[in-house]
Design a protein around this motif. Structure first.
Motif, short mmCIF file in Angstrom:
data_model
loop_
_atom_site.label_atom_id
_atom_site.label_comp_id
_atom_site.label_asym_id
_atom_site.label_seq_id
_atom_site.Cartn_x
_atom_site.Cartn_y
_atom_site.Cartn_z
N PRO B 8 -0.47 68.74 17.56
CA PRO B 8 0.25 70.01 17.58
C PRO B 8 -0.53 71.09 16.83
O PRO B 8 -1.54 70.80 16.21
CB PRO B 8 1.53 69.67 16.84
N SER B 9 -0.08 72.30 16.88
CA SER B 9 -0.75 73.38 16.14
C SER B 9 -0.32 73.37 14.67
O SER B 9 -1.09 73.80 13.81
CB SER B 9 -0.45 74.73 16.77
N THR B 10 0.89 72.91 14.39
CA THR B 10 1.34 72.74 13.01
C THR B 10 2.03 71.39 12.89
O THR B 10 2.66 70.91 13.84
CB THR B 10 2.30 73.86 12.56
N LEU B 11 1.92 70.81 11.70
CA LEU B 11 2.48 69.48 11.46
C LEU B 11 2.87 69.39 10.00
O LEU B 11 2.05 69.66 9.12
CB LEU B 11 1.45 68.40 11.83
N SER B 12 4.12 69.02 9.74
CA SER B 12 4.59 68.80 8.37
C SER B 12 5.04 67.37 8.24
O SER B 12 5.78 66.87 9.09
CB SER B 12 5.75 69.73 8.05
N VAL B 13 4.58 66.70 7.19
CA VAL B 13 4.97 65.31 6.95
C VAL B 13 5.32 65.16 5.48
O VAL B 13 4.84 65.92 4.63
CB VAL B 13 3.86 64.32 7.34
N GLN B 14 6.14 64.16 5.19
CA GLN B 14 6.44 63.82 3.81
C GLN B 14 5.28 63.00 3.23
O GLN B 14 4.64 62.22 3.94
CB GLN B 14 7.73 63.00 3.74
#
Lengths: 113, 111
Positions: B8-14
């Motif tokens: 993806p163009s942005t990715l947020s993970v813990q």
């Protein structure tokens, strides 16, 4: 950064003025590249060189020229800067030859007002 | 010429979770696929690469997989840490030719 020095690191200039960016490497590699980086476009090749006085165009070469009179220096010139050339410019080398590992400098942030 | 698409163009993970970034390419002759990490204000740094004769390569917490038939390759980061937060770029090239880059993925690791 792989023995690559870019200068200046930041520059602000006016539309229509000439601008020259410099890339200096310390290890005498044949292949040197100039890329520009823009949001949504990734890194795009402007020009590259495969030896002293041997240069060729990349995919976004319009409005840019390059020169390489010494192995260690690769210059990028904007003859008459336009606002569309506001970008971050990166120099890179590929010690293994064209299509092999690329190592980048720290970049030059250019703003054309 | 080659066309490289990245998602993806942005990715947020813990923190501690895994992150996967995928790229596809169009030229079946491409044979070298590097991944770059770019931190704010710095140039891209090569973190891992793979050649077309290999299906997978690992280096500690990062790995790259390549599917030549489907023409896609992926970056896998396990046990993510806050210092993994950066923009990641994939690229494709063939011997003697230029690189084509994906448009980048901004990864944020939430502590």
């Amino acid at each position: 950064d792989a023995g690559i020095t870019q200068s200046p690191r930041h520059k602000v200039t006016e539309t229509g003025t000439p601008v020259t960016l410099r890339c200096h490497q310390t290890e005498n590699h044949r292949y040197m590249y100039w890329y520009r980086q823009d949001p949504g476009h990734g890194l795009r090749l402007i020009h590259y060189s495969y030896g002293v006085k041997d240069t060729d165009k990349g995919e976004v070469s319009d409005g840019y020229s390059v020169s390489r009179s010494k192995t260690e220096d690769f210059l990028l010139t904007l003859e008459s800067a336009t606002s569309s050339q506001t970008s971050v410019y990166f120099c890179a080398i590929s010690p293994g030859g064209a299509g092999e590992k690329l190592f980048f400098g720290s970049g030059t942030q250019l703003s054309v007002l | 010429g080659e066309n490289v698409e990245q998602h993806p163009s942005t990715l947020s993970v813990q923190e501690g979770d895994s992150a996967v970034i995928k790229c596809t390419y169009s030229d079946s002759a491409s044979n070298y696929f590097p991944w770059y990490k770019q931190e704010l204000g710095k140039g891209p740094q090569l973190i891992i690469d793979i050649r077309s004769n290999v299906g997978e390569k690992k280096d500690q917490r990062i790995a790259v997989t390549l599917n030549k038939t489907a023409k896609h390759f992926s970056l896998h980061i396990t046990e993510t840490q806050p210092e993994d937060s950066a923009v990641y770029f994939c690229a494709a090239s063939k011997t003697g030719n230029q690189f084509y880059f994906g448009t980048g993925t901004s990864l944020t690791v939430i502590p």
